[in-house]
Write an enzyme that holds these catalytic residues in place. Structure first.
Site, PDB file in Angstrom:
ATOM      1  N   VAL A  78       0.844  -1.208   0.000  1.00 44.77           N
ATOM      2  CA  VAL A  78       0.000   0.000   0.000  1.00 44.77           C
ATOM      3  C   VAL A  78       0.872   1.248   0.000  1.00 44.77           C
ATOM      4  O   VAL A  78       1.638   1.481   0.931  1.00 44.77           O
ATOM      5  CB  VAL A  78      -0.926   0.025   1.235  1.00 44.77           C
ATOM      6  CG1 VAL A  78      -1.808   1.260   1.192  1.00 44.77           C
ATOM      7  CG2 VAL A  78      -1.776  -1.229   1.292  1.00 44.77           C
ATOM      8  N   LYS A  85      -5.465  -1.307  -2.954  1.00 45.56           N
ATOM      9  CA  LYS A  85      -4.769  -0.679  -1.816  1.00 45.56           C
ATOM     10  C   LYS A  85      -5.788  -0.127  -0.817  1.00 45.56           C
ATOM     11  O   LYS A  85      -5.615  -0.267   0.403  1.00 45.56           O
ATOM     12  CB  LYS A  85      -3.857   0.434  -2.333  1.00 45.56           C
ATOM     13  CG  LYS A  85      -2.703  -0.093  -3.190  1.00 45.56           C
ATOM     14  CD  LYS A  85      -2.016   1.034  -3.944  1.00 45.56           C
ATOM     15  CE  LYS A  85      -0.901   0.513  -4.837  1.00 45.56           C
ATOM     16  NZ  LYS A  85      -0.424   1.498  -5.814  1.00 45.56           N
TER      17      LYS A  85
HETATM   18  N1  HSE Z   1       1.239   0.981 -10.709  1.00 42.66           N
HETATM   19  C1  HSE Z   1       1.394   1.397  -9.352  1.00 42.66           C
HETATM   20  C2  HSE Z   1       1.325   2.915  -9.283  1.00 42.66           C
HETATM   21  C3  HSE Z   1       2.695   0.887  -8.822  1.00 42.66           C
HETATM   22  O1  HSE Z   1       1.388   3.565 -10.332  1.00 42.66           O
HETATM   23  O2  HSE Z   1       1.169   3.471  -8.220  1.00 42.66           O
HETATM   24  C4  HSE Z   1       2.782   0.842  -7.330  1.00 42.66           C
HETATM   25  O3  HSE Z   1       1.807   0.046  -6.760  1.00 42.66           O
END
Ligand code: HSE
Length: 320
Positions: free
Chosen positions: A134, A207
């Site tokens: 997260v 998250k």
């Molecule tokens: N793809 C995610 C972001 C990576 O851009 O935040 C980290 O979890």
């Protein structure tokens, strides 16, 4: 001399390499902080021969993460493979069954199977830790479970996907269309292999579901997150919002209401001079409201080698 804490690391991408670097470069610091050496016994990844910018020749190699997770010389299985099913989940389950603690950065796996994995770990007397899952380097799980443990949390809110925040802020600052900035983000390697995980709000929704469960003591409920991505946001929307003094953010909000837990991950207007409104580029921000403490704002890198490895090591040191 206290026995070392021996890691088995599955996944040697950006984050895995970051973890190896910290273990190699900060051995004295880690031992001093945890009271015992932290070592790596074995590693596993899709390709052995890749040039990785770290020396892994001193570690045993396993092609199969399940074999890695169950090795006798591994105390903590560090899962950095990713994906909600398949090798990551199989190896995590195998690790718990073999009596290992688990540290993972895998929000998709936890959002879908976190409850079952946590129950299995508890039944086995082991722990599964996921600070890195997260908001990358922001220690928000620890903030909730330790620093704010004496509070009732009324709301968790934040920007939890750096790619979406990059796209939205870049559209505004450069006056570019969604499609133009999406392509730019693609060229820069910001997007997940399945870009819809980012721009569809799914990654951020994973998250939020994890944070909600920690903040409100509920079961992880990803299906309960009302999700809307940023694909429909136009440069005209952004300009109109700016004329009224607002910015558009992909904002996650979770609160306990009279009807139960409400979780939303949707594009929202936020005042341009608020901390969230001023959040630029790929940075993440989490805003926590507690009854005793008031409001806490945490800001930092939500992805990348150093920040995510930092969060993984926090969990490793806790276990140590
Ligand atoms: N793809 C995610 C972001 C990576 O851009 O935040 C980290 O979890």
């Amino acid at each position: 001399m206290t026995d070392p804490l021996r890691l088995g690391i599955a996944g040697l991408g950006t984050v895995g390499v970051g973890v190896v670097k910290i273990v190699q470069q900060k051995a004295d610091l880690l031992a001093a902080r945890s009271g015992r050496p932290v070592t790596i016994s074995a590693v596993s990844a899709r390709t052995k021969s890749k040039n990785r910018d770290v020396d892994i020749s001193g570690y045993a190699w396993e092609d199969d993460p399940v074999a890695l997770a169950t090795r006798d010389d591994v105390d903590v299985f560090v899962e950095l493979v990713g994906g909600d099913e398949g090798p990551a989940k199989d190896a995590t389950e195998a690790a718990i069954a073999a009596g290992k603690d688990v540290v993972t950065a895998n929000k998709a796996m936890l959002a879908h199977h976190g409850q079952a994995l946590a129950s299995a770990a508890e039944a086995a007397g082991r722990v599964i830790r996921f600070e890195a899952a997260v908001a990358g380097g922001i220690p928000v799980i620890k903030a909730l479970t330790e620093g704010l443990a004496g509070n009732e949390i009324s709301r968790v809110m934040g920007v939890m996907n750096g790619t979406c925040n990059y796209i939205l802020t870049r559209m505004q600052s450069a006056g570019l269309s969604y499609d133009e900035v999406f392509e730019e983000a693609n060229q820069l390697g910001y997007l997940e292999a399945d870009p819809n995980l980012d721009v569809g709000g799914i990654d951020a929704g994973h998250k939020l579901a994890l944070l909600s469960s920690i903040a409100f003591g509920t079961e992880v409920d990803f299906d309960g997150v009302a999700l809307e991505g940023i694909g429909q946001v136009t440069i005209e929307d952004i300009n109109q919002a700016a004329e009224l003094g607002f910015r558009i953010k992909l904002l996650g909000v979770a609160r306990m209401t009279g009807r139960g837990l409400e979780q939303r991950m949707t594009p929202c207007l936020v005042p341009e001079n608020s901390p969230l409104g001023q959040l630029e580029g790929g940075t993440n921000m989490v805003v926590l409201d507690g009854d005793a403490v008031g409001q806490i704002v945490l800001r930092g890198a939500g992805a990348g080698e150093g920040p995510t490895a930092s969060a993984v090591m926090a969990d490793v040191l806790d276990i140590a």
